[in-house]
Design an enzyme around this catalytic site. Structure first.
Site, PDB file in Angstrom:
ATOM      1  N   TRP A  11       1.172  -1.344  -0.013  1.00  0.00           N
ATOM      2  CA  TRP A  11       0.463  -0.162   0.049  1.00  0.00           C
ATOM      3  C   TRP A  11       0.946   1.385   0.402  1.00  0.00           C
ATOM      4  O   TRP A  11       1.009   1.770  -0.538  1.00  0.00           O
ATOM      5  CB  TRP A  11      -1.432  -0.146   1.162  1.00  0.00           C
ATOM      6  CG  TRP A  11      -2.194   0.760   1.660  1.00  0.00           C
ATOM      7  CD1 TRP A  11      -3.074   1.350   2.598  1.00  0.00           C
ATOM      8  CD2 TRP A  11      -3.329   1.730   0.173  1.00  0.00           C
ATOM      9  NE1 TRP A  11      -4.011   2.702   1.986  1.00  0.00           N
ATOM     10  CE2 TRP A  11      -4.069   2.472   0.829  1.00  0.00           C
ATOM     11  CE3 TRP A  11      -3.293   0.976  -1.364  1.00  0.00           C
ATOM     12  CZ2 TRP A  11      -4.464   3.151  -0.695  1.00  0.00           C
ATOM     13  CZ3 TRP A  11      -3.781   1.669  -2.113  1.00  0.00           C
ATOM     14  CH2 TRP A  11      -5.007   2.642  -1.376  1.00  0.00           C
ATOM     15  N   GLY A 137     -10.463   4.027   2.201  1.00  0.00           N
ATOM     16  CA  GLY A 137     -11.935   3.478   1.698  1.00  0.00           C
ATOM     17  C   GLY A 137     -11.813   2.578   0.815  1.00  0.00           C
ATOM     18  O   GLY A 137     -10.155   1.510   1.028  1.00  0.00           O
ATOM     19  N   ALA A 141      -4.240  -2.464  -3.527  1.00  0.00           N
ATOM     20  CA  ALA A 141      -2.702  -1.220  -3.694  1.00  0.00           C
ATOM     21  C   ALA A 141      -2.622  -1.253  -5.394  1.00  0.00           C
ATOM     22  O   ALA A 141      -2.268  -1.134  -5.734  1.00  0.00           O
ATOM     23  CB  ALA A 141      -2.044  -1.661  -2.794  1.00  0.00           C
ATOM     24  N   LYS A 192     -14.220  -4.204   9.329  1.00  0.00           N
ATOM     25  CA  LYS A 192     -15.000  -4.568   7.650  1.00  0.00           C
ATOM     26  C   LYS A 192     -13.647  -5.978   6.973  1.00  0.00           C
ATOM     27  O   LYS A 192     -14.356  -6.700   6.698  1.00  0.00           O
ATOM     28  CB  LYS A 192     -14.380  -3.679   6.090  1.00  0.00           C
ATOM     29  CG  LYS A 192     -13.128  -2.584   6.355  1.00  0.00           C
ATOM     30  CD  LYS A 192     -12.600  -3.444   5.426  1.00  0.00           C
ATOM     31  CE  LYS A 192     -11.198  -2.780   5.143  1.00  0.00           C
ATOM     32  NZ  LYS A 192      -9.932  -4.231   4.113  1.00  0.00           N
ATOM     33  N   ASN A 257      -8.502 -10.722   3.226  1.00  0.00           N
ATOM     34  CA  ASN A 257      -9.056 -11.498   4.158  1.00  0.00           C
ATOM     35  C   ASN A 257      -9.952 -12.167   4.332  1.00  0.00           C
ATOM     36  O   ASN A 257     -10.624 -13.162   4.855  1.00  0.00           O
ATOM     37  CB  ASN A 257      -9.934  -9.670   4.940  1.00  0.00           C
ATOM     38  CG  ASN A 257      -8.496  -9.015   5.668  1.00  0.00           C
ATOM     39  OD1 ASN A 257      -8.045 -10.048   7.033  1.00  0.00           O
ATOM     40  ND2 ASN A 257      -8.375  -8.525   5.239  1.00  0.00           N
TER      41      ASN A 257
END
Length: 332
Positions: A11, A137, A141, A192, A257
């Protein structure tokens, strides 16, 4: 504008590449070998393989030099380290005695042992730094590195930080929105990841799109309940950093994830999955912190509890789903 990006993971590297198209950007990492490879090839073959970085982007393993580059009032310092390494980096910044005027972080999650959000860690370690905020947001990446469109939100109590971050990032294919709900943005970015593990498990078990939609929707309710209890605003969780990030992470094939959930459903052990992944899966790191905070605030988070059962208590994925289906009926 001078911009320093601290952390050359996927990232941090992708954001540095975007920034270098418009600004004098320096990417820092403590790993001298990684920096040498970046300088030689203009590619982060370890974390963002196959994506060419701009020739204008510069690299350094000297933290003092990086901090000096991004310290001025008309500059920006971007912290790209994951939550697990945030406190260590902040202490190194403090010891360097060069605190940048404007700081924005991009990590998502809770600190595992303290259950603190990133802004709380920063307040504890750099109390004199007041112009700071979070950039978050729905974003992968690799897509940012490829220059594909993305929309992010910067949240800060400091108008100067919002303006500086907007000026740095809002160009090309990246659109930046602004706000001041730091807690809401951070909670959305953390929870999330846990919910994406749940949708990965459901998809891996072949439970269908109806189940996926139910998990995302009820997961959003869990996220919002916890976020409001911690001081966030309810409307934040229907925006980019809540619902938007949840949809992307729960359904996108680039989501680490979600990959963890898919692999758990196939019967692989968590240790094997994380070993093969080779990158951070923040949902695993912060799931227990999320559940502990839910218990502390007397908030029901059954999906999160089911994920923790699978990750840490030996509950079979299919049994975890069965437990959710057996819950008593109630009003939505």
């Amino acid at each position: 504008m001078k911009v320093a990006v601290l952390g050359a993971g996927a990232w941090g590297t992708a954001l540095a590449g975007h920034l270098a198209a418009r600004h004098d950007t320096l990417l820092w990492a403590r790993d001298a070998a990684l920096i040498a490879g970046l300088q030689a090839r203009h590619e982060n073959s370890r974390y963002l393989e196959g994506i060419a970085l701009p020739d204008a982007l510069r690299y350094d393993a000297d933290l003092d030099a990086a901090l000096a580059h991004g310290a001025a009032d008309d500059a920006l310092c971007v912290i790209g380290a994951p939550v697990a390494g945030l406190r260590t980096l902040l202490r190194a910044m403090r010891d360097a005695r060069c605190v940048p005027a404007h700081v924005v972080w991009v990590c998502k999650g809770f600190e595992a042992d303290t259950h603190l959000l990133p802004h709380q860690v920063i307040a504890a370690e750099l109390p004199e730094q007041r112009s700071n905020g979070v950039l978050s947001g729905p974003s992968f990446a690799r897509e940012v590195g490829l220059g594909l469109p993305v929309a992010l939100t910067v949240a800060s109590a400091s108008a100067a930080c919002r303006e500086r971050t907007l000026a740095a990032f809002h160009h090309g294919a990246m659109r930046i929105y602004t706000g001041d709900d730091v807690v809401g943005v951070e909670v959305g970015g953390a929870v999330k990841n846990v919910l994406a593990i749940a949708t990965g498990i459901a998809d891996g078990l072949g439970l269908g799109l109806n189940a996926r939609a139910a998990l995302i929707t009820r997961g959003l309710a869990e996220m919002s309940r916890l976020g409001v209890a911690l001081g966030g605003r309810a409307e934040t969780f229907t925006g980019l950093t809540g619902l938007g990030d949840l949809i992307l992470t729960a359904t996108g094939d680039l989501s680490r994830n979600r990959t963890v959930g898919l692999q758990l459903a196939s019967g692989r052990s968590l240790a094997d999955i994380l070993g093969a992944l080779g990158h951070v899966a923040e949902g695993v790191r912060c799931a227990q912190a999320v559940l502990a905070l839910a218990h502390a605030h007397a908030i029901e988070m059954p999906i999160t509890e089911a994920v923790c059962g699978v990750l840490f208590d030996g509950v079979a994925p299919r049994d975890a789903v069965s437990g959710l289906l057996r819950r008593d009926a109630r009003a939505e």
